[in-house]
Design an enzyme around this catalytic site. Structure first.
Site, PDB file in Angstrom:
ATOM      1  N   THR A  25       0.818  -1.218   0.000  1.00  0.00           N
ATOM      2  CA  THR A  25       0.000   0.000   0.000  1.00  0.00           C
ATOM      3  C   THR A  25       0.851   1.268   0.000  1.00  0.00           C
ATOM      4  O   THR A  25       0.331   2.366  -0.156  1.00  0.00           O
ATOM      5  CB  THR A  25      -0.933   0.011   1.227  1.00  0.00           C
ATOM      6  OG1 THR A  25      -0.169  -0.256   2.407  1.00  0.00           O
ATOM      7  CG2 THR A  25      -2.005  -1.051   1.093  1.00  0.00           C
ATOM      8  N   HIS A  57       6.540  -0.002   7.383  1.00  0.00           N
ATOM      9  CA  HIS A  57       6.675   0.809   8.592  1.00  0.00           C
ATOM     10  C   HIS A  57       6.822  -0.116   9.794  1.00  0.00           C
ATOM     11  O   HIS A  57       6.819  -1.354   9.636  1.00  0.00           O
ATOM     12  CB  HIS A  57       5.479   1.761   8.751  1.00  0.00           C
ATOM     13  CG  HIS A  57       4.131   1.088   8.653  1.00  0.00           C
ATOM     14  ND1 HIS A  57       3.630   0.264   9.638  1.00  0.00           N
ATOM     15  CD2 HIS A  57       3.186   1.128   7.686  1.00  0.00           C
ATOM     16  CE1 HIS A  57       2.436  -0.183   9.301  1.00  0.00           C
ATOM     17  NE2 HIS A  57       2.141   0.326   8.107  1.00  0.00           N
ATOM     18  N   HIS A 101       4.950  -3.345  10.434  1.00  0.00           N
ATOM     19  CA  HIS A 101       5.286  -4.577   9.723  1.00  0.00           C
ATOM     20  C   HIS A 101       6.402  -5.356  10.406  1.00  0.00           C
ATOM     21  O   HIS A 101       6.682  -6.497  10.020  1.00  0.00           O
ATOM     22  CB  HIS A 101       5.738  -4.257   8.285  1.00  0.00           C
ATOM     23  CG  HIS A 101       4.663  -3.701   7.411  1.00  0.00           C
ATOM     24  ND1 HIS A 101       4.587  -2.359   7.083  1.00  0.00           N
ATOM     25  CD2 HIS A 101       3.614  -4.307   6.789  1.00  0.00           C
ATOM     26  CE1 HIS A 101       3.542  -2.161   6.288  1.00  0.00           C
ATOM     27  NE2 HIS A 101       2.935  -3.308   6.099  1.00  0.00           N
ATOM     28  N   LYS A 124     -10.151  -3.510   9.186  1.00  0.00           N
ATOM     29  CA  LYS A 124     -10.456  -2.206   8.592  1.00  0.00           C
ATOM     30  C   LYS A 124     -11.931  -1.869   8.783  1.00  0.00           C
ATOM     31  O   LYS A 124     -12.783  -2.742   8.764  1.00  0.00           O
ATOM     32  CB  LYS A 124     -10.137  -2.211   7.083  1.00  0.00           C
ATOM     33  CG  LYS A 124      -8.754  -2.720   6.713  1.00  0.00           C
ATOM     34  CD  LYS A 124      -7.673  -1.780   7.178  1.00  0.00           C
ATOM     35  CE  LYS A 124      -6.313  -2.167   6.625  1.00  0.00           C
ATOM     36  NZ  LYS A 124      -5.885  -3.518   6.929  1.00  0.00           N
ATOM     37  N   ARG A 158     -10.260   0.530   1.521  1.00  0.00           N
ATOM     38  CA  ARG A 158      -9.073   1.307   1.180  1.00  0.00           C
ATOM     39  C   ARG A 158      -9.107   1.701  -0.296  1.00  0.00           C
ATOM     40  O   ARG A 158      -9.815   1.100  -1.101  1.00  0.00           O
ATOM     41  CB  ARG A 158      -7.805   0.507   1.470  1.00  0.00           C
ATOM     42  CG  ARG A 158      -7.601  -0.671   0.562  1.00  0.00           C
ATOM     43  CD  ARG A 158      -6.252  -1.322   0.792  1.00  0.00           C
ATOM     44  NE  ARG A 158      -6.049  -1.657   2.189  1.00  0.00           N
ATOM     45  CZ  ARG A 158      -5.204  -2.581   2.603  1.00  0.00           C
ATOM     46  NH1 ARG A 158      -4.502  -3.273   1.723  1.00  0.00           N
ATOM     47  NH2 ARG A 158      -5.053  -2.836   3.871  1.00  0.00           N
ATOM     48  N   GLN A 171      -6.610 -14.675  -1.166  1.00  0.00           N
ATOM     49  CA  GLN A 171      -5.508 -15.041  -0.274  1.00  0.00           C
ATOM     50  C   GLN A 171      -5.471 -16.540  -0.061  1.00  0.00           C
ATOM     51  O   GLN A 171      -4.395 -17.138   0.058  1.00  0.00           O
ATOM     52  CB  GLN A 171      -5.635 -14.319   1.070  1.00  0.00           C
ATOM     53  CG  GLN A 171      -4.430 -14.556   1.977  1.00  0.00           C
ATOM     54  CD  GLN A 171      -4.427 -13.673   3.203  1.00  0.00           C
ATOM     55  OE1 GLN A 171      -4.812 -12.511   3.146  1.00  0.00           O
ATOM     56  NE2 GLN A 171      -4.000 -14.223   4.328  1.00  0.00           N
ATOM     57  N   ASP A 176      -5.099 -10.753  13.212  1.00  0.00           N
ATOM     58  CA  ASP A 176      -6.250 -10.347  12.408  1.00  0.00           C
ATOM     59  C   ASP A 176      -6.332 -11.112  11.089  1.00  0.00           C
ATOM     60  O   ASP A 176      -7.334 -11.019  10.370  1.00  0.00           O
ATOM     61  CB  ASP A 176      -6.216  -8.835  12.141  1.00  0.00           C
ATOM     62  CG  ASP A 176      -4.980  -8.394  11.375  1.00  0.00           C
ATOM     63  OD1 ASP A 176      -3.971  -9.134  11.404  1.00  0.00           O
ATOM     64  OD2 ASP A 176      -5.008  -7.311  10.769  1.00  0.00           O
ATOM     65  N   LYS A 222      -2.365   2.604  19.817  1.00  0.00           N
ATOM     66  CA  LYS A 222      -1.835   1.898  18.664  1.00  0.00           C
ATOM     67  C   LYS A 222      -0.318   2.000  18.581  1.00  0.00           C
ATOM     68  O   LYS A 222       0.251   3.066  18.743  1.00  0.00           O
ATOM     69  CB  LYS A 222      -2.468   2.436  17.382  1.00  0.00           C
ATOM     70  CG  LYS A 222      -2.208   1.563  16.166  1.00  0.00           C
ATOM     71  CD  LYS A 222      -3.075   1.964  15.002  1.00  0.00           C
ATOM     72  CE  LYS A 222      -2.869   1.023  13.826  1.00  0.00           C
ATOM     73  NZ  LYS A 222      -3.739   1.366  12.683  1.00  0.00           N
ATOM     74  N   LYS A 255       2.396   4.496  15.732  1.00  0.00           N
ATOM     75  CA  LYS A 255       1.847   5.779  15.309  1.00  0.00           C
ATOM     76  C   LYS A 255       2.302   6.868  16.278  1.00  0.00           C
ATOM     77  O   LYS A 255       2.348   6.670  17.485  1.00  0.00           O
ATOM     78  CB  LYS A 255       0.318   5.736  15.295  1.00  0.00           C
ATOM     79  CG  LYS A 255      -0.265   4.807  14.239  1.00  0.00           C
ATOM     80  CD  LYS A 255      -0.147   5.399  12.853  1.00  0.00           C
ATOM     81  CE  LYS A 255      -0.874   4.544  11.825  1.00  0.00           C
ATOM     82  NZ  LYS A 255      -0.770   5.088  10.470  1.00  0.00           N
ATOM     83  N   THR A 256       2.639   8.023  15.719  1.00  0.00           N
ATOM     84  CA  THR A 256       2.984   9.177  16.533  1.00  0.00           C
ATOM     85  C   THR A 256       2.112  10.341  16.078  1.00  0.00           C
ATOM     86  O   THR A 256       1.318  10.212  15.143  1.00  0.00           O
ATOM     87  CB  THR A 256       4.469   9.559  16.361  1.00  0.00           C
ATOM     88  OG1 THR A 256       4.683   9.993  15.005  1.00  0.00           O
ATOM     89  CG2 THR A 256       5.379   8.377  16.656  1.00  0.00           C
TER      90      THR A 256
END
Length: 428
Positions: free
Chosen positions: A39, A44, A47, A81, A85, A174, A195, A230, A233-234
């Site tokens: 994506t 990041h 992962h 989600k 997306r 998948q 998930d 989470k 994330k910042t």
């Protein structure tokens, strides 16, 4: 070699595993895979759990496959989600795939031989797969009732946004990925975050129904901070593995700023340090928490493996510069973008390079040419109190002059008021 499942278990990574999977893995080398959605053109820190899973898989003597979803990236996985997306074009996907391949090369040993890691792209087997062939060869083996029972589907169906047919079909796609890798590359296990359990089980079920085969699944914990927020994330967004998106300094600081509770958990998950070494570090940390021993060990290890020792050195020097007595000399080796990133959130003022040519006294520079101080009187008061530094050198006289020779990288002057208040002057 290590026991793969036991390694995940003691590190606090294991979430769920299918019956007999551990026994299968202990029989000898197995092939297994994890999928990565392209994506973006960079992975990041979200992962990293899956990257570490593949690292442990390879270290245990197994053969890891990294599936980069060139085909599934055009569909979108509804798992976890709340909204659909945006779908990606083939051109964007190609750029993203290249970036991800380059990053995974830093963590895994790629080779077609032995237990060398292999990169595969599901676009290679879906590109010529027609819709009619797919619903005939794949769709008939999995019932709608089975697909509707998945939690990821149920949540979307009861939500406001609903679920498109495109996303609904994702678990079939998948599932076929797993079948293809099982059939053609002897991949007997698929791994992923918790998930992904529903999608993984669909794959094992498809293999059973289509070819009476046996395959297995394993999932890892979804990482959260100790306070429940989470991970990864910042306030400024995601923490990327690409140094152009997140500088090594910011990357290092992300890990260094972990709470004690998070550091104790994360150092087990995101480093390869052994039990004895981790126990020793934790004991040293508990004896002197203010030294942040765990955070420093975590940040050092993961910054080197994601970037390099040179990148770590830059990150440490940047930290020393901002929070200690580090020199400004190292800033000269950084790009303008990285310098600006270091001072993100710091008040910045543009000054005239032409006016600097003749020299400007400190009071005029900071109270008239910029607004670091409200008045020259405030500049004088701060200098007399020993609280003003320019380019990390304390200013002693109100008559001190500054010109273009004082510019760092021919562009910046760094003003420090007290110990922690920074201002950046940008000459144009």
């Amino acid at each position: 070699m290590t026991n793969f499942v036991e390694e995940l278990r003691w590190r606090g990574m294991l979430h769920d595993i299918m019956p007999n999977a551990e026994e299968k893995l202990n029989e000898g080398m197995c092939s297994g895979y994890i999928g990565f959605d392209p994506t973006a053109d960079s992975l990041h820190v979200g992962h990293l759990t899956q990257i570490m899973t593949l690292i442990h898989f390879q270290r245990a003597g197994h053969k890891p496959f990294a599936l980069v979803g060139g085909a599934t990236g055009m569909v979108g996985d509804p798992s976890g989600k709340s909204d659909e997306r945006n779908l990606l074009t083939e051109e964007v996907l190609e750029v993203n795939l290249a970036g991800i391949k380059q990053q995974l090369n830093r963590f895994l040993k790629f080779s077609d031989e032995g237990n060398g890691a292999v990169m595969v792209n599901n676009a290679d087997w879906f590109r010529e797969f027609s819709f009619l062939d797919f619903i005939r060869d794949v769709g008939k083996h999995i019932t709608v009732n089975y697909m509707m029972a998945k939690d990821s589907v149920k949540k979307r169906l009861t939500g406001d946004s609903g679920l498109s047919f495109t996303e609904f079909s994702y678990q079939l796609i998948q599932g076929y990925d797993f079948y293809y890798l099982w059939k053609n590359h002897n991949c007997s296990i698929q791994m992923g975050g918790s998930d992904q359990w529903g999608n993984i089980v669909t794959g094992t079920e498809f293999i059973r129904r289509k070819d009476s085969g046996t395959a297995y699944g394993l999932t890892t914990q979804l990482i959260k901070k100790a306070d429940g927020t989470k991970f990864g994330k910042t306030e400024s967004g995601a923490i990327w593995l690409d140094p152009e998106k997140t500088s090594p300094y910011k990357y290092y600081q992300f890990w260094l700023n972990a709470t004690d509770a998070d550091a104790k958990s994360w150092i087990r998950i995101f480093t390869l340090l052994g039990k004895d070494e981790l126990d020793k570090l934790e004991a040293e940390h508990d004896a002197a928490p203010h030294l942040r021993i765990l955070q420093k060990a975590l940040a050092t290890d993961i910054t080197i493996r994601t970037h390099s020792e040179a990148a770590l050195e830059t990150a440490v020097k940047t930290s020393e510069f901002l929070f200690g007595n580090g020199s400004v000399a190292f800033l000269e080796s950084l790009s303008p973008a990285h310098v600006l990133e270091i001072f993100e959130g710091v008040p910045q003022y543009t000054i005239s390079k032409a006016e600097l040519n003749a020299g400007v006294d400190v009071a005029t520079l900071l109270a008239e040419k910029s607004s670091v101080f409200p008045s020259k009187g405030e500049v004088k008061k701060t200098i007399q109190g020993g609280g003003l530094s320019i380019n990390k050198t304390k200013v002693l006289e109100l008559t001190a002059q500054y010109n273009t020779a004082d510019l760092i990288n021919d562009q910046y002057i760094i003003v420090q008021k007290g110990k922690k208040n920074y201002f950046l002057l940008i000459a144009e």
